[in-house]
Design a protein around this motif. Structure first.
Motif, PDB file in Angstrom:
ATOM      1  N   PRO A 180       0.794  -1.240   0.000  1.00 59.74           N
ATOM      2  CA  PRO A 180       0.000   0.000   0.000  1.00 59.74           C
ATOM      3  C   PRO A 180       0.823   1.284   0.000  1.00 59.74           C
ATOM      4  O   PRO A 180       1.300   1.732   1.033  1.00 59.74           O
ATOM      5  CB  PRO A 180      -0.839  -0.116   1.265  1.00 59.74           C
ATOM      6  CG  PRO A 180      -0.991  -1.580   1.459  1.00 59.74           C
ATOM      7  CD  PRO A 180       0.300  -2.194   0.951  1.00 59.74           C
ATOM      8  N   HIS A 181       0.990   1.821  -1.195  1.00 61.58           N
ATOM      9  CA  HIS A 181       1.591   3.131  -1.415  1.00 61.58           C
ATOM     10  C   HIS A 181       3.059   3.233  -1.012  1.00 61.58           C
ATOM     11  O   HIS A 181       3.519   4.279  -0.576  1.00 61.58           O
ATOM     12  CB  HIS A 181       0.763   4.219  -0.737  1.00 61.58           C
ATOM     13  CG  HIS A 181      -0.698   4.092  -1.022  1.00 61.58           C
ATOM     14  ND1 HIS A 181      -1.213   4.103  -2.307  1.00 61.58           N
ATOM     15  CD2 HIS A 181      -1.752   3.919  -0.211  1.00 61.58           C
ATOM     16  CE1 HIS A 181      -2.516   3.957  -2.262  1.00 61.58           C
ATOM     17  NE2 HIS A 181      -2.878   3.837  -1.005  1.00 61.58           N
ATOM     18  N   CYS A 182       3.797   2.137  -1.142  1.00 53.81           N
ATOM     19  CA  CYS A 182       5.244   2.224  -0.951  1.00 53.81           C
ATOM     20  C   CYS A 182       5.932   1.141  -1.768  1.00 53.81           C
ATOM     21  O   CYS A 182       5.315   0.174  -2.206  1.00 53.81           O
ATOM     22  CB  CYS A 182       5.627   2.106   0.525  1.00 53.81           C
ATOM     23  SG  CYS A 182       5.410   0.491   1.242  1.00 53.81           S
ATOM     24  N   SER A 183       7.206   1.328  -1.987  1.00 44.40           N
ATOM     25  CA  SER A 183       8.015   0.396  -2.757  1.00 44.40           C
ATOM     26  C   SER A 183       9.206  -0.027  -1.899  1.00 44.40           C
ATOM     27  O   SER A 183       9.901   0.821  -1.337  1.00 44.40           O
ATOM     28  CB  SER A 183       8.508   1.102  -4.018  1.00 44.40           C
ATOM     29  OG  SER A 183       9.430   0.302  -4.709  1.00 44.40           O
ATOM     30  N   TRP A 184       9.432  -1.339  -1.792  1.00 49.39           N
ATOM     31  CA  TRP A 184      10.560  -1.828  -0.988  1.00 49.39           C
ATOM     32  C   TRP A 184      11.844  -1.640  -1.762  1.00 49.39           C
ATOM     33  O   TRP A 184      12.013  -2.156  -2.859  1.00 49.39           O
ATOM     34  CB  TRP A 184      10.364  -3.297  -0.618  1.00 49.39           C
ATOM     35  CG  TRP A 184       9.356  -3.443   0.463  1.00 49.39           C
ATOM     36  CD1 TRP A 184       8.044  -3.787   0.331  1.00 49.39           C
ATOM     37  CD2 TRP A 184       9.567  -3.221   1.857  1.00 49.39           C
ATOM     38  NE1 TRP A 184       7.417  -3.784   1.556  1.00 49.39           N
ATOM     39  CE2 TRP A 184       8.335  -3.437   2.514  1.00 49.39           C
ATOM     40  CE3 TRP A 184      10.664  -2.839   2.615  1.00 49.39           C
ATOM     41  CZ2 TRP A 184       8.179  -3.304   3.882  1.00 49.39           C
ATOM     42  CZ3 TRP A 184      10.515  -2.701   3.973  1.00 49.39           C
ATOM     43  CH2 TRP A 184       9.281  -2.940   4.596  1.00 49.39           C
ATOM     44  N   GLU A 185      12.757  -0.863  -1.185  1.00 51.45           N
ATOM     45  CA  GLU A 185      14.036  -0.578  -1.823  1.00 51.45           C
ATOM     46  C   GLU A 185      15.147  -0.610  -0.782  1.00 51.45           C
ATOM     47  O   GLU A 185      14.890  -0.503   0.414  1.00 51.45           O
ATOM     48  CB  GLU A 185      13.994   0.807  -2.475  1.00 51.45           C
ATOM     49  CG  GLU A 185      12.956   0.919  -3.567  1.00 51.45           C
ATOM     50  CD  GLU A 185      12.900   2.316  -4.155  1.00 51.45           C
ATOM     51  OE1 GLU A 185      13.875   3.077  -3.972  1.00 51.45           O
ATOM     52  OE2 GLU A 185      11.885   2.645  -4.788  1.00 51.45           O
ATOM     53  N   ARG A 186      16.396  -0.736  -1.270  1.00 56.16           N
ATOM     54  CA  ARG A 186      17.547  -0.708  -0.362  1.00 56.16           C
ATOM     55  C   ARG A 186      17.689   0.679   0.240  1.00 56.16           C
ATOM     56  O   ARG A 186      17.751   1.665  -0.468  1.00 56.16           O
ATOM     57  CB  ARG A 186      18.828  -1.035  -1.107  1.00 56.16           C
ATOM     58  CG  ARG A 186      19.048  -2.474  -1.311  1.00 56.16           C
ATOM     59  CD  ARG A 186      20.463  -2.713  -1.846  1.00 56.16           C
ATOM     60  NE  ARG A 186      20.449  -4.005  -2.462  1.00 56.16           N
ATOM     61  CZ  ARG A 186      20.779  -4.253  -3.709  1.00 56.16           C
ATOM     62  NH1 ARG A 186      21.186  -3.271  -4.481  1.00 56.16           N
ATOM     63  NH2 ARG A 186      20.720  -5.458  -4.185  1.00 56.16           N
ATOM     64  N   ALA A 187      17.773   0.741   1.551  1.00 56.28           N
ATOM     65  CA  ALA A 187      18.018   2.012   2.235  1.00 56.28           C
ATOM     66  C   ALA A 187      19.511   2.196   2.468  1.00 56.28           C
ATOM     67  O   ALA A 187      20.011   3.318   2.517  1.00 56.28           O
ATOM     68  CB  ALA A 187      17.260   2.051   3.553  1.00 56.28           C
TER      69      ALA A 187
END
Length: 118
Positions: free
Chosen positions: A54-61
């Motif tokens: 829901p309204h976010c994308s999993w990415e490397r921080a």
């Protein structure tokens, strides 16, 4: 030291060889793993074909990285004094082997690669 001693460094130990005592100094090699975060996205740009929670994308921080810390033991119990840190060793890699020999440290790092076969 004669009592309880505490020392802190980021990351995790590979095994018992990641720690060493030499002439009153504690040496430790650790790896911090890649951190992932849910980055907010505009709900209007999310299509059915993308996998957005829901309204976010999993990415490397942040990428994985390793460090070697040297701390001095206190005379009695207490917290160890941080003497020096060599950090950002093997960015995007993890420690696979550590050996301390006299005043030298030997670290081997490898990049984790996931293969895909069809």
């Amino acid at each position: 030291p004669t009592g309880l001693v505490i020392g802190k460094t980021p990351g995790y130990l590979l095994n018992q060889f990641s720690m060493d005592e030499y002439k009153g100094y504690f040496r430790v090699a650790t790896t911090e793993r890649t951190r992932w975060a849910c980055i907010p996205v505009d709900p209007g740009t999310v299509s059915r074909r993308t996998h957005h929670w829901p309204h976010c994308s999993w990415e490397r921080a942040s990428e994985s990285k390793s460090q070697l810390a040297v701390m001095k033991f206190p005379q009695e119990s207490g917290e160890m004094e941080l003497i020096n840190v060599i950090d950002n060793l093997g960015v995007t890699e993890e420690i696979k082997s550590v050996r301390f020999l006299d005043d030298k440290a030997y670290l081997v790092t490898f990049m984790r690669v996931r293969s895909s076969f069809v």
